[in-house]
Motif scaffolding. Sequence first.
Motif, PDB file in Angstrom:
ATOM      1  N   ILE A 355       5.535 -62.377  18.950  1.00 29.70           N
ATOM      2  CA  ILE A 355       5.503 -62.923  17.588  1.00 29.70           C
ATOM      3  C   ILE A 355       5.136 -64.396  17.665  1.00 29.70           C
ATOM      4  CG2 ILE A 355       6.823 -63.191  15.451  1.00 29.70           C
ATOM      5  CD1 ILE A 355       8.937 -61.368  17.254  1.00 29.70           C
ATOM      6  N   ALA A 356       4.315 -64.845  16.723  1.00 31.47           N
ATOM      7  CA  ALA A 356       3.993 -66.276  16.680  1.00 31.47           C
ATOM      8  C   ALA A 356       3.920 -66.750  15.242  1.00 31.47           C
ATOM      9  CB  ALA A 356       2.651 -66.523  17.370  1.00 31.47           C
ATOM     10  N   GLN A 357       4.390 -67.963  15.004  1.00 30.28           N
ATOM     11  CA  GLN A 357       4.156 -68.564  13.692  1.00 30.28           C
ATOM     12  C   GLN A 357       2.842 -69.318  13.800  1.00 30.28           C
ATOM     13  OE1 GLN A 357       7.171 -71.156  11.971  1.00 30.28           O
ATOM     14  NE2 GLN A 357       5.839 -71.608  10.208  1.00 30.28           N
ATOM     15  N   VAL A 358       1.852 -68.889  13.040  1.00 21.10           N
ATOM     16  CA  VAL A 358       0.516 -69.454  13.196  1.00 21.10           C
ATOM     17  C   VAL A 358       0.182 -70.492  12.135  1.00 21.10           C
ATOM     18  CG1 VAL A 358      -0.391 -67.435  14.380  1.00 21.10           C
ATOM     19  CG2 VAL A 358      -0.535 -67.550  11.880  1.00 21.10           C
ATOM     20  N   ASP A 359       1.026 -70.592  11.105  1.00 20.06           N
ATOM     21  CA  ASP A 359       0.687 -71.555  10.055  1.00 20.06           C
ATOM     22  C   ASP A 359       1.930 -71.976   9.275  1.00 20.06           C
ATOM     23  OD1 ASP A 359      -1.010 -73.194   8.677  1.00 20.06           O
ATOM     24  OD2 ASP A 359      -2.238 -71.592   7.822  1.00 20.06           O
ATOM     25  N   THR A 360       1.766 -73.074   8.519  1.00 16.68           N
ATOM     26  CA  THR A 360       2.818 -73.513   7.598  1.00 16.68           C
ATOM     27  C   THR A 360       2.185 -73.715   6.220  1.00 16.68           C
ATOM     28  OG1 THR A 360       2.409 -75.841   8.068  1.00 16.68           O
ATOM     29  CG2 THR A 360       4.080 -74.750   9.413  1.00 16.68           C
TER      30      THR A 360
END
Length: 406
Positions: A355-360
Amino acid sequence: MAEEPGVTRDRNYYQTSWNRKSFYLVDTGGLDPTSNEQMTRMVKFQTDIAIQEADMILFLVDFKVGWQSLELEIAKQLRKTQKKVVVIANKADRAEDTDRIQEIRRLGLGEAWAVSAINGLGVAELMDYVASELPEKVEADAPEGISIAVVGRPNVGKSSFVNTILGQEKLIVSEIPGTTRDSIDTQVEFEGEKFVLIDTAGLRHKTKDKDELEYYTSLRTLRAVKECDVAALLIEAPQGPVKQDLRIAQEILQAGKGLLLVVNKWDLVEKTSETVDEYKKFVQQGSSFLSFVPILFVSAKTGQRVAKILPLAKKVYEERQRRVGTAELNDKLGSDIERHPPPAVKAKYIKIYYIAQVDTEPPEFVFFSNYPELIKDSYIQFLENRIREHFGYDGVPLKIKLKKRK
Ligand code: GDP
């Protein structure tokens, strides 16, 4: 878009660009002479507003039908506006049709273009022309700070609310010209933090007609929402959220903006010590998509709790910018997923590897899986709930994507 003759009330503003010039394209409902009187009046009203606001008017006529009395009538009105008008003759589906453009020019409204919206003929050339003729906009200096759009139906108390905020002591207020023509932006400084209030009720259109007022409000709302970081959606406490309130809430979340629900006119509600909790439950059970949205109970009239909006908006603003590290994300969610893996579909074991957070703004997460297409919406909802449980993101919509990884 739905092809409903008469009024297209949804999504009539598009922010777009052509040849590096960005502009709003406003789609009015179209004038349908066969619609009933009320409809026609509404359409005329929205067309009038669109004309008033516009830098340029694109007057679309049906090439095959040509000039009818209605078109002539509209042309007469357009000449009076003194604005730049471009006549677009649509449904010129064959290349040779474009020769007939001379006929259309005879109306004397200025430039005329033949296009076919269906096969795209002439559209690019038309847009080149439109973009070249649009005035260069000198962008007002973007106001600094966390921008809060104050939105809601007519009469929920938006102006009262903004005035009450601005009337507070300890607040440094400076009015700045709005970046759109139909809202007033005010910069305020509170405890060292700068905010911009986008007040959609600020320039009140003088009308008593309910439909007109609501239509006008919705245009402003969409634009204010586009510009803001956080939207404060006001609703009336005694009524609770009505359909239109929920629609605005959805618009805000779909636009990826922070959302605060402000229940105004709290002074009109008879209360016990349980009322706040009961009210919250009532709102969140009625509309589960609001379950992560902070709710503030205020009275613009008495000033009760109004001051809380600024620190709360700041909190949501920060949540919207929050980025969770990959290690932490995989650590926390990894064990949740291990405990509750996605159910197997047709004997296929579904795995989530990473899992990755790719944006805000808004936060976006990608889940890599061997069978992303088999993961059900209910499981995505489960993942979203777990993310919120671990990391917060109150008031902020989250984007969740699934991607294939062998
Ligand atoms: P707007 O159209 O959303 O800007 O609404 P207004 O600020 O003009 O308010 C509409 C009406 O509601 C006015 O008569 C206000 O005095 C009244 N109003 C606004 N806020 C409150 C409140 O907190 N309590 C009560 N009792 N009335 C309010």
